[in-house]
Design an enzyme around this catalytic site. Structure first.
Site, short mmCIF file in Angstrom:
data_model
loop_
_atom_site.label_atom_id
_atom_site.label_comp_id
_atom_site.label_asym_id
_atom_site.label_seq_id
_atom_site.Cartn_x
_atom_site.Cartn_y
_atom_site.Cartn_z
N HIS A 157 0.85 -1.21 0.00
CA HIS A 157 0.00 0.00 0.00
C HIS A 157 0.88 1.25 0.00
O HIS A 157 0.98 1.98 0.99
CB HIS A 157 -0.90 -0.04 1.24
CG HIS A 157 -2.09 0.87 1.15
ND1 HIS A 157 -1.99 2.21 0.87
CD2 HIS A 157 -3.41 0.61 1.29
CE1 HIS A 157 -3.19 2.74 0.87
NE2 HIS A 157 -4.07 1.79 1.12
N GLU A 266 -0.77 0.82 -5.60
CA GLU A 266 -0.66 -0.30 -4.67
C GLU A 266 -0.72 -1.64 -5.40
O GLU A 266 -1.80 -2.21 -5.55
CB GLU A 266 -1.81 -0.24 -3.65
CG GLU A 266 -2.06 1.13 -3.07
CD GLU A 266 -3.43 1.22 -2.36
OE1 GLU A 266 -3.97 0.17 -1.97
OE2 GLU A 266 -3.95 2.32 -2.23
O1 LIG Z 1 -7.44 3.30 6.12
P1 LIG Z 1 -6.76 2.08 5.52
O2 LIG Z 1 -7.25 0.80 6.09
O3 LIG Z 1 -5.27 2.20 5.63
O4 LIG Z 1 -7.14 2.06 3.99
C1 LIG Z 1 -6.87 3.11 3.15
C2 LIG Z 1 -7.44 2.82 1.77
O5 LIG Z 1 -6.76 1.75 1.19
C3 LIG Z 1 -7.14 1.31 -0.10
O6 LIG Z 1 -6.51 1.96 -1.09
C4 LIG Z 1 -8.62 1.20 -0.32
O7 LIG Z 1 -8.96 1.17 -1.67
C5 LIG Z 1 -9.39 2.30 0.34
O8 LIG Z 1 -10.75 1.96 0.34
C6 LIG Z 1 -8.92 2.52 1.77
O9 LIG Z 1 -9.65 3.56 2.35
#
Ligand SMILES: O=P(O)(O)OC[C@H]1O[C@H](O)[C@H](O)[C@@H](O)[C@@H]1O
Length: 293
Positions: A157, A266
């Site tokens: 990520h 990601e």
């Molecule tokens: O807040 P987190 O669990 O770190 O996720 C952050 C983001 O990650 C990803 O890219 C998803 O597509 C999003 O839907 C999410 O909000």
């Protein structure tokens, strides 16, 4: 010293470049190359090991986002347990004249076993050169041959720090199918060559046609003289994400205006679960290099 070990983090250095990695989640929290920080870290990130780190490269495993694992529904939550457990650092650090590699490992513990009972081994290698950062994740099912296979998602990520997110873009993506996670998971196809995050974006690009090797360039825009070449190998998907202000301001550990400072690209196993039979290992690679724009 090319490696500095602290209680919570380690720092590796090579040819003027550096990378900092938290043992918590094996989260790469900083990568400096050419004297420039290349990864974004939220000014409101929680760095005491009580919550996932908002920035750098959190590792998702064995689920993605808020999706629920069909076999282990207790997992729930976001992105799984890999990013919220303490990994161990191998004593041996591999170093040559041009690169240095630190290796981290995560296996079952009591808390994990309650959520995800099968045996697994994660091995994560972080390699730094003067102009590149390479992360490699090996996911192994070490169970005996008669055991049941298990399924997983995974993701790097990665939060790239950019001068102005609405000016940044990724290419080439023409004709690449994607699932628009903000439009009821609608299936669409990338029309133009570049994709950006001027508006809220959560697209899961289907890289299955270029799973062996997918190369995109992240251009900073605004007359920047450098850019990032991002190569992923082994990953069938990549999410492009930025929440912009309307959604970003609801994320408690996102600093105000943070949504203007990063682009998330990601690579991962995201839209479908992959299956790992006993004895099998999945390998995913992300290689990021600073290039001339
Ligand atoms: O807040 P987190 O669990 O770190 O996720 C952050 C983001 O990650 C990803 O890219 C998803 O597509 C999003 O839907 C999410 O909000």
């Amino acid at each position: 010293m090319p490696i500095h070990k602290g209680q919570k983090t380690i720092v590796i250095e090579k040819s003027g470049a550096s990378a900092e990695i938290y043992l918590y989640g094996a989260t790469v929290s900083s990568w400096k190359s050419g004297g420039v920080e290349r990864l974004w870290m939220s000014g409101a990130a929680v760095l005491d090991g009580s919550a996932p780190i908002r920035g750098g490269i959190p590792i998702g495993f064995p689920i993605f986002a808020v999706d629920v694992h069909p076999d282990f529904p207790e997992l729930g939550g976001a992105h799984g347990f890999a990013r919220i457990n303490i990994w161990t650092l191998d004593d041996a650090v591999h170093e040559t004249e041009t690169e240095i590699t630190a290796t981290f490992r995560l296996g079952p513990n009591d808390a994990i076993a309650k959520l995800f009972p099968p045996p697994f081994e994660l091995v994560y290698e972080v390699t730094l050169t003067a102009r590149s950062l390479t992360t490699v994740l090996h996911i192994t099912n070490p169970a005996s041959p008669d055991a049941t296979p298990w399924k997983f998602n995974t993701v790097f990520h990665t939060y790239y720090k950019v001068p102005h997110a609405p000016s940044a873009s990724l290419a080439p993506l023409t004709g690449t199918p994607y699932i628009d996670r903000l439009a009821g998971m609608a299936r669409k196809v990338q029309a133009g060559d570049t994709a950006g995050v001027a508006v809220e974006t959560a697209r899961a690009y289907d890289l299955s046609a270029k799973q062996d090797r997918c190369e995109v360039v992240l251009s900073y825009g605004g007359g920047a003289t450098d850019a990032l070449r991002i190569v992923s190998e082994g990953f069938p998907d990549a999410v492009l994400w930025n929440p912009r202000e309307a959604s970003g301001s609801k994320v408690p550990d996102m600093s105000k205006g943070g949504w203007d400072e990063f682009v998330c690209w990601e690579p991962g196993v995201i839209s479908n679960l992959a299956t790992l039979k006993p004895g099998e290992t999945f390998k995913g690679v992300q290689h990021v290099e600073v290039i001339s724009a």
